[in-house]
Design an enzyme around this catalytic site. Structure first.
Site, PDB file in Angstrom:
ATOM      1  N   CYS A   1       0.886  -1.155   0.000  1.00  0.00           N
ATOM      2  CA  CYS A   1       0.000   0.000   0.000  1.00  0.00           C
ATOM      3  C   CYS A   1       0.931   1.215   0.000  1.00  0.00           C
ATOM      4  O   CYS A   1       2.126   1.080  -0.259  1.00  0.00           O
ATOM      5  CB  CYS A   1      -0.975  -0.018   1.181  1.00  0.00           C
ATOM      6  SG  CYS A   1      -0.239   0.140   2.818  1.00  0.00           S
TER       7      CYS A   1
ATOM      8  N   HIS B   1      13.108 -15.969  12.089  1.00  0.00           N
ATOM      9  CA  HIS B   1      12.580 -16.056  13.455  1.00  0.00           C
ATOM     10  C   HIS B   1      11.052 -16.040  13.536  1.00  0.00           C
ATOM     11  O   HIS B   1      10.486 -16.595  14.474  1.00  0.00           O
ATOM     12  CB  HIS B   1      13.121 -14.901  14.309  1.00  0.00           C
ATOM     13  CG  HIS B   1      14.543 -15.111  14.736  1.00  0.00           C
ATOM     14  ND1 HIS B   1      15.200 -14.273  15.611  1.00  0.00           N
ATOM     15  CD2 HIS B   1      15.442 -16.079  14.391  1.00  0.00           C
ATOM     16  CE1 HIS B   1      16.445 -14.707  15.794  1.00  0.00           C
ATOM     17  NE2 HIS B   1      16.620 -15.803  15.056  1.00  0.00           N
TER      18      HIS B   1
HETATM   19  C1  RB5 Z   1      -3.992   5.310   0.763  1.00  0.00           C
HETATM   20  O1  RB5 Z   1      -4.020   6.673   0.495  1.00  0.00           O
HETATM   21  C2  RB5 Z   1      -3.025   5.016   1.915  1.00  0.00           C
HETATM   22  O2  RB5 Z   1      -3.577   5.452   3.098  1.00  0.00           O
HETATM   23  C3  RB5 Z   1      -2.703   3.564   1.966  1.00  0.00           C
HETATM   24  O3  RB5 Z   1      -2.120   3.173   0.749  1.00  0.00           O
HETATM   25  C4  RB5 Z   1      -1.716   3.121   3.033  1.00  0.00           C
HETATM   26  O4  RB5 Z   1      -0.574   3.895   3.012  1.00  0.00           O
HETATM   27  C5  RB5 Z   1      -2.266   2.979   4.390  1.00  0.00           C
HETATM   28  O5  RB5 Z   1      -1.595   2.526   5.321  1.00  0.00           O
END
Ligand code: RB5
Length: 142
Positions: free
Chosen positions: A65, A98
């Site tokens: 993400c 681990h």
């Molecule tokens: C999305 O904008 C962002 O919040 C997500 O990709 C991530 O970084 C969240 O932890």
């Protein structure tokens, strides 16, 4: 290896680069993530990948993400998933050695000092040590 990958809109470029690099090395990578910048919710992507992994057939999973944080938190809510946020070669190795991590997470908006693919390769080249670490990992499982 048989690898699963998922991502939200914050890591499309990173996911694409990872898939290309791993495929070029002969790994099979199943892409459950999004391929456009349209906004999605990282908990949904994590749940999708976690459930697919638990159904069997994969060596491990990769989650991406924007920061790598949200998607790893979400994945770790699923019983049986041990997702490690990896930052460098040391954490790439230790999360397998681990913690027997079955998912590793990266951020598409993070500036890493080491190429992400190098970290993935270190993780793949490492074995779980077992022994006292098995006991500890067992205590993580519900
Ligand atoms: C999305 O904008 C962002 O919040 C997500 O990709 C991530 O970084 C969240 O932890």
């Amino acid at each position: 290896m048989n690898i699963l990958i998922a991502n939200d809109h914050g890591a499309v470029e990173l996911k694409t680069a990872i898939v290309a690099a791993l495929a070029a090395k002969g790994h099979r990578v199943e892409n459950l993530g999004v391929d456009t910048g349209d906004s999605v919710d990282y908990p949904d992507m994590a749940k999708l990948a976690a459930e697919r992994y638990l159904a069997g057939g994969f060596d491990f999973g990769i989650l991406c993400c924007g920061s790598g944080i949200g998607i790893s938190i979400a994945a770790n809510k699923v019983d049986g998933i041990r997702c490690a946020q990896v930052f460098d070669l040391y954490t790439a190795e230790m999360c397998k050695r681990h913690n027997d991590a079955n998912f590793i997470a990266f951020g598409g908006r993070v500036e890493y000092a080491v190429p992400v693919v190098d970290m993935i390769e270190r993780y793949m080249a490492t074995e779980f040590e077992g022994g006292r670490h098995r006991r500890r990992v067992d205590k993580l499982c519900r």
